[in-house]
Design a protein around this motif. Structure first.
Motif, mmCIF file in Angstrom:
data_model
loop_
_atom_site.group_PDB
_atom_site.id
_atom_site.type_symbol
_atom_site.label_atom_id
_atom_site.label_comp_id
_atom_site.label_asym_id
_atom_site.label_seq_id
_atom_site.Cartn_x
_atom_site.Cartn_y
_atom_site.Cartn_z
ATOM 1 N N VAL A 535 4.654 -0.528 -14.748
ATOM 2 C CA VAL A 535 3.284 -0.013 -14.838
ATOM 3 C C VAL A 535 2.347 -1.207 -14.937
ATOM 4 N N VAL A 536 1.417 -1.314 -13.959
ATOM 5 C CA VAL A 536 0.489 -2.451 -13.983
ATOM 6 C C VAL A 536 -0.883 -2.070 -14.514
ATOM 7 N N THR A 537 -1.255 -0.797 -14.384
ATOM 8 C CA THR A 537 -2.525 -0.357 -14.973
ATOM 9 C C THR A 537 -2.590 1.161 -14.950
ATOM 10 N N THR A 538 -3.463 1.725 -15.779
ATOM 11 C CA THR A 538 -3.716 3.168 -15.803
ATOM 12 C C THR A 538 -5.214 3.392 -15.888
ATOM 13 N N ALA A 539 -5.630 4.607 -15.525
ATOM 14 C CA ALA A 539 -7.045 4.964 -15.613
ATOM 15 C C ALA A 539 -7.176 6.479 -15.662
ATOM 16 N N PRO A 540 -8.267 6.996 -16.218
ATOM 17 C CA PRO A 540 -8.444 8.458 -16.296
ATOM 18 C C PRO A 540 -8.624 9.105 -14.935
ATOM 19 N N THR A 541 -9.180 8.367 -13.954
ATOM 20 C CA THR A 541 -9.402 8.939 -12.624
ATOM 21 C C THR A 541 -8.845 7.992 -11.570
ATOM 22 N N GLU A 542 -8.628 8.530 -10.381
ATOM 23 C CA GLU A 542 -8.075 7.708 -9.306
ATOM 24 C C GLU A 542 -9.060 6.642 -8.839
ATOM 25 N N PRO A 543 -10.359 6.944 -8.667
ATOM 26 C CA PRO A 543 -11.292 5.876 -8.266
ATOM 27 C C PRO A 543 -11.324 4.720 -9.270
ATOM 28 N N GLN A 544 -11.257 5.049 -10.554
ATOM 29 C CA GLN A 544 -11.245 3.993 -11.567
ATOM 30 C C GLN A 544 -9.982 3.139 -11.449
ATOM 31 N N LEU A 545 -8.859 3.802 -11.150
ATOM 32 C CA LEU A 545 -7.600 3.073 -10.988
ATOM 33 C C LEU A 545 -7.689 2.113 -9.802
ATOM 34 N N GLU A 546 -8.227 2.607 -8.692
ATOM 35 C CA GLU A 546 -8.344 1.766 -7.501
ATOM 36 C C GLU A 546 -9.268 0.579 -7.755
ATOM 37 N N GLU A 547 -10.322 0.798 -8.519
ATOM 38 C CA GLU A 547 -11.244 -0.300 -8.842
ATOM 39 C C GLU A 547 -10.536 -1.366 -9.682
ATOM 40 N N THR A 548 -9.734 -0.912 -10.645
ATOM 41 C CA THR A 548 -8.995 -1.868 -11.474
ATOM 42 C C THR A 548 -7.976 -2.641 -10.644
ATOM 43 N N LEU A 549 -7.268 -1.943 -9.764
ATOM 44 C CA LEU A 549 -6.279 -2.611 -8.917
ATOM 45 C C LEU A 549 -6.921 -3.683 -8.046
ATOM 46 N N SER A 550 -8.079 -3.384 -7.500
ATOM 47 C CA SER A 550 -8.749 -4.350 -6.634
ATOM 48 C C SER A 550 -9.131 -5.611 -7.397
ATOM 49 N N GLY A 551 -9.261 -5.479 -8.702
ATOM 50 C CA GLY A 551 -9.623 -6.634 -9.501
ATOM 51 C C GLY A 551 -8.445 -7.447 -9.993
ATOM 52 N N ILE A 552 -7.239 -6.845 -10.045
ATOM 53 C CA ILE A 552 -6.106 -7.569 -10.614
ATOM 54 C C ILE A 552 -5.006 -7.894 -9.603
ATOM 55 N N MET A 553 -4.982 -7.189 -8.464
ATOM 56 C CA MET A 553 -3.943 -7.436 -7.480
ATOM 57 C C MET A 553 -4.423 -8.427 -6.421
ATOM 58 N N PRO A 554 -3.532 -9.266 -5.912
ATOM 59 C CA PRO A 554 -3.904 -10.118 -4.770
ATOM 60 C C PRO A 554 -4.345 -9.244 -3.598
ATOM 61 N N ASP A 555 -5.260 -9.766 -2.780
ATOM 62 C CA ASP A 555 -5.807 -8.968 -1.686
ATOM 63 C C ASP A 555 -4.729 -8.424 -0.765
ATOM 64 N N GLU A 556 -3.684 -9.220 -0.503
ATOM 65 C CA GLU A 556 -2.671 -8.802 0.468
ATOM 66 C C GLU A 556 -1.716 -7.741 -0.082
ATOM 67 N N THR A 557 -1.764 -7.488 -1.402
ATOM 68 C CA THR A 557 -0.860 -6.484 -1.982
ATOM 69 C C THR A 557 -1.605 -5.398 -2.740
ATOM 70 N N VAL A 558 -2.923 -5.313 -2.592
ATOM 71 C CA VAL A 558 -3.695 -4.369 -3.392
ATOM 72 C C VAL A 558 -3.307 -2.923 -3.101
ATOM 73 N N ASP A 559 -2.791 -2.631 -1.884
ATOM 74 C CA ASP A 559 -2.413 -1.250 -1.562
ATOM 75 C C ASP A 559 -0.915 -1.009 -1.721
ATOM 76 N N HIS A 560 -0.197 -1.939 -2.350
ATOM 77 C CA HIS A 560 1.242 -1.778 -2.516
ATOM 78 C C HIS A 560 1.648 -0.897 -3.706
ATOM 79 N N PRO A 561 0.959 -0.927 -4.823
ATOM 80 C CA PRO A 561 1.410 -0.104 -5.959
ATOM 81 C C PRO A 561 1.447 1.392 -5.608
#
Length: 568
Positions: A535-561
């Protein structure tokens, strides 16, 4: 449950039909794919049995459940009523949970995810309760103690439950005891035996005299009697004996009785038609006769008519000499050159095609509508086999599979694969094979993925599979992930697409476990990102989760989780 409101027979049957249809759809679902191979194997029995208990005792069908009734079956009824191995009970909660999620996904029930999570949380409870004799009902106690045979088990189970409490349906799959080998010479129905006796007692004087001579000549012989020895001692010529047999067979045919089971079936696609079956048996008989002449296995067999009188036990050593001792290629080639019985060119081509035979130990793993699958666990390779006398499904119930068979010879015939009927069931061999080879279910999955199921010999070459198809298969379940760990490691980072597939598959595998753990912690609804099993991150909503992922994942793997929606 209130006996006055118990389901009628029509309602009960309708519910069974409904669940059966849903199970058929379930096996093609994403939820089913996430189960292990063993859980998939047990799924149909577990779901239908769970429904029978739920509807029979709680008056609640599995496609319209409530939490209280589900818990009653999990904690009390299933452990108390069902006699099965311990590893079956380990599959109940995951299977029912997956089925409830499937029903929820197709809109058949509400709150399916929540109910599934609740059932899955009772996993250990089911296993522990089923192992504790204090929880067993009377029938299960007697069965588990070994005091009942299978028939008595079902009778007692029916007596224990009141008719209003449990609909008439056996809840335990009957055990199966192998008969040793397929032998068309055995198993004559009792009615046919009685009719045969009547005919023998009313034969012509000439036939009656022949049988009387044979009886007198063998009266002091103990055990099995060699037919040729008996004829010689009685002073009866083979032609005289053949005439007696012909008279008996003719009488049986005229009266619509069947002395010896006829090969083939016109209505069953898993069996050769009668004409084709008889043709195959004669051609293979001619080859075995030729092998007997070549190696002098059974003395005194100088014609095909004499060969046809041999029993299965007498043919077995000829068969073994030909196939098990490695003489088949030489004998088949010599037969083709010499054509000792003057068979047609077409039939010579057929016998020549038997150079592509497969022989050895196999597992019978599945019945299909038009054949039965034999698995060679070494390669592994799967073959769809057509019956000659009868379908294998008529001899082996589905719940008995997989079953080990030895002395197997697979031959191409009429565009299909057949056996010559000399195979034997061998439970000890099956245990030994499973100790030194991969689990047959896992090997079968690999065989289907690599080659498909061969329908003729020689089988087609291995089909081309994309890397994506291979990786999805390798990561399909825990068994595969362990078996193909090296292959997964080599593929998973080759391309961006393969990386996404890898993390998606691994995320799905972890989602069920995480859902159970989150529920135990009392967590609220959330969206969870799983990457490389973590588990790399959680959020109450999916848009919030995607925003967090974009901030912590490398650009080339942001859509991998893999994004898992946890809904308690």
């Amino acid at each position: 449950m209130d006996g006055n409101n118990s389901p009628s027979d029509e309602q009960y049957q309708a519910s069974l039909d409904r669940i059966e249809g849903l199970v058929s759809a379930f096996v093609d679902s994403q939820q089913f794919d996430q189960l292990t191979t063993h859980q998939q194997r047990e799924a149909e029995f577990a779901i239908e049995t769970f429904h029978e208990l739920l509807y029979g005792y709680e008056d609640v069908p599995l496609d319209d459940p409530d939490e209280h009734s589900l818990e009653t079956v999990c904690r009390q009824l299933y452990p108390a009523k069902i006699s099965a191995e311990a590893d079956h009970f380990e599959t109940v909660a995951p299977v029912i949970g997956a089925f409830l999620r499937f029903l929820d996904a197709r809109g058949a029930i509400e709150n399916g995810d929540r109910l599934a999570t609740h059932v899955e949380s009772l996993d250990d409870t089911i296993v522990d309760a089923a192992a504790d004799p204090a929880n067993w009902g009377m029938a299960k106690s007697m069965v588990m103690s070994g005091d009942l045979d299978d028939a008595t088990q079902l009778d007692i189970a029916a007596d224990v439950a009141e008719p209003s409490e449990l609909p008439e349906a056996p809840l335990d799959p009957p055990d199966w005891e192998p008969t040793g080998s397929f032998d068309p010479d055995k198993g004559l129905p009792s009615a046919e035996v009685d009719r045969l006796e009547e005919i023998i007692n009313s034969l012509s004087p000439e036939s009656d005299a022949v049988l009387a001579s044979l009886a007198a000549a063998t009266d002091d012989v103990q055990g099995d009697v060699n037919p040729d020895v008996a004829l010689e001692r009685a002073g009866v010529a083979p032609e005289e004996y053949d005439a007696v047999v012909e008279e008996i067979v003719t009488r049986m045919d005229e009266e619509g009785s069947e002395l010896i089971p006829s090969p083939g079936d016109t209505d069953d696609p898993s069996v050769l038609d009668p004409d084709t079956a008889r043709e195959f048996l004669e051609l293979e008989g001619q080859l075995l006769l030729y092998a007997n002449d070549r190696f002098d296995v059974v003395p005194g067999i100088d014609s095909y008519e004499a060969f046809k009188r041999l029993s299965t036990d007498e043919i077995q050593p000829i068969h073994d000499t030909l196939y098990r001792e490695g003489n088949a290629v030489e004998v088949i080639e010599e037969f083709g050159r010499e054509n000792p019985t003057d068979v047609s060119p077409t039939h010579l081509e057929t016998i020549d095609s038997w150079l592509n035979y497969e022989a050895g130990q196999f597992f019978i793993v599945e019945h299909l509508d038009d054949g039965t699958v034999f698995l060679d666990p070494d390669e592994p390779r799967a073959y769809k086999v057509t019956g000659v006398y009868d379908s294998y499904a008529a001899v082996l119930p589905e719940e008995a599979l997989p079953v080990a068979v030895t002395s197997v010879v697979l031959l191409p015939y009429d565009g299909r694969i057949v056996t010559n009927g000399m195979e034997e069931f061998d439970m000890l061999a099956g245990m030994a094979m499973q100790m030194i080879k991969d689990d047959p279910e896992t090997a079968y999955e690999e065989a289907k993925h690599r080659f498909g199921i061969a329908e003729t010999l020689p089988p087609a070459d291995e089909p081309t599979r994309s890397d994506a198809e291979r990786l999805r298969f390798y990561t399909k379940n825990q068994d595969n992930r362990e078996r193909f760990a090296d292959e997964i490691e080599a593929l998973k980072d080759e391309t961006d697409e393969l990386a996404r597939i890898y993390h998606e598959q691994l995320g799905k595998a972890n989602a069920r476990r995480l859902g159970r753990e989150f529920r135990d912690l009392g967590l609220e609804e959330a969206y969870v990102a799983i990457y490389d099993g973590q588990v790399v991150t959680t959020a109450p909503t999916e848009p919030q989760l995607e925003e967090t992922l974009s901030g912590i994942m490398p650009d080339e793997t942001v859509d991998h989780p893999y994004v898992y929606h946890y809904d308690p």
